[in-house]
Design an enzyme around this catalytic site. Sequence first.
Site, PDB file in Angstrom:
ATOM      1  N   CYS A 100       0.831  -1.200   0.000  1.00 42.09           N
ATOM      2  CA  CYS A 100       0.000   0.000   0.000  1.00 42.09           C
ATOM      3  C   CYS A 100       0.871   1.258   0.000  1.00 42.09           C
ATOM      4  O   CYS A 100       1.426   1.632   1.043  1.00 42.09           O
ATOM      5  CB  CYS A 100      -0.916  -0.006   1.218  1.00 42.09           C
ATOM      6  SG  CYS A 100      -1.884   1.490   1.372  1.00 42.09           S
ATOM      7  N   CYS A 108      -0.554   4.130   2.190  1.00 38.60           N
ATOM      8  CA  CYS A 108      -0.355   3.968   3.639  1.00 38.60           C
ATOM      9  C   CYS A 108       1.103   4.214   4.035  1.00 38.60           C
ATOM     10  O   CYS A 108       1.376   4.810   5.068  1.00 38.60           O
ATOM     11  CB  CYS A 108      -0.700   2.545   4.095  1.00 38.60           C
ATOM     12  SG  CYS A 108      -2.119   1.820   3.312  1.00 38.60           S
ATOM     13  N   ASP A 109       2.036   3.724   3.229  1.00 34.53           N
ATOM     14  CA  ASP A 109       3.428   3.662   3.690  1.00 34.53           C
ATOM     15  C   ASP A 109       4.399   4.566   2.932  1.00 34.53           C
ATOM     16  O   ASP A 109       5.552   4.712   3.348  1.00 34.53           O
ATOM     17  CB  ASP A 109       3.937   2.206   3.581  1.00 34.53           C
ATOM     18  CG  ASP A 109       3.105   1.271   4.437  1.00 34.53           C
ATOM     19  OD1 ASP A 109       2.652   1.708   5.505  1.00 34.53           O
ATOM     20  OD2 ASP A 109       2.895   0.114   4.031  1.00 34.53           O
TER      21      ASP A 109
END
Length: 319
Positions: A133, A136-137
């Site tokens: 992701c 997200c990261d």
Amino acid sequence: MQKETLIIIGAGPAGLTAALYAARANLRPLVIAGNQIGGQIAITSDVENFPGFDNILGPDLTEKMKAQAEKFGARIEYDEVTEVDFTHGRPFRLKTYSEEYEAEAVIVATGASAKRLGVPGEDELIGKGVSYCATCDGFFFKGKDVLVVGGGDSAVQEGLFLTKYANRVRIVHRRDQLRAGEALKARVAASDKIELVYNTVLDRIDGSGKVQRVQARSVTSGNVETWETDGVFVFIGHFPNSQLFQGQLAMDPQGFLLVDKHMQTSVPGVFAAGEIMDPIYKQAISSAGQGCQAAIAAERYLEALEAQALLAPQAGPAA
Ligand code: NAP
């Protein structure tokens, strides 16, 4: 035991669109959202191909879909379905971590999850440099070097997103051409941070406590090299989240639920929509369309049940 008319399992574009339509049909659907409202859209960076939105962040699109469904009376439960019993007919029974339900109709919209590479080091380094992701990261890779594995729309789109943070993004693809669409390919060609590495696979990911290097192998020459890197983002497709329905609903050998043209599964009254039943199109908009179809079909199914009940001879006093 909580009794419901319609339960929708999953809250991605398919589930939330089904919820919108069912709510507007006054069915007051209960959506059991699972562990990620928005499904894959929630972990997608820019969405540029959802009609009406030029460019919207995946989480923002999710929020709009959810608010719209709730506005018309859909209820969302942040819980996970752990067990279903569809084989004994209506009412269908579902268990979550905190509740047991009975429902007259069910729409399954549990979507799909990211595939893993399955190479040594991958599992151990998830969250320590291995990610599925970028939204997200990506932030954790400011000024760093990352690899993206895959050659489809996801790999390219998320690779482009990662250039906002990383200094160098290498997209490692096992073939000699990308599968991604032309618009995305043109943006890659214009990026000075992205390098395309063709005909190459990763054989292992290494590092102590975090990703530090990978072993890359050319599939044409067989040459193996060690590359230093800070992160490995894997976008190599998805598998349908249908484990819960094994033995309950008919599915193909890949695990996609089989439906008829009314989105009905092998059990009358249980419908499916989105990537759980769609091995071909897999777009947010096609999932939303299938969610709409499933909700209309469920509404008609419930109406027919009601009509049958009205027509059934009433039990009268014994003569
Ligand atoms: P995908 O289209 O199935 O692409 C998966 C990629 O991973 C392929 O390039 C495949 O290689 C590669 N791959 C598969 N298994 C591999 C392995 N074990 N090792 C190395 N590489 C492997 O999946 P996706 O990119 O997630 O897209 C899924 C669907 O969502 C598609 O329909 C796509 O159009 C859609 N989508 C659209 C957008 C957009 O329009 N902006 C964005 C994201 C996703 P091969 O090419 O050799 O098969």
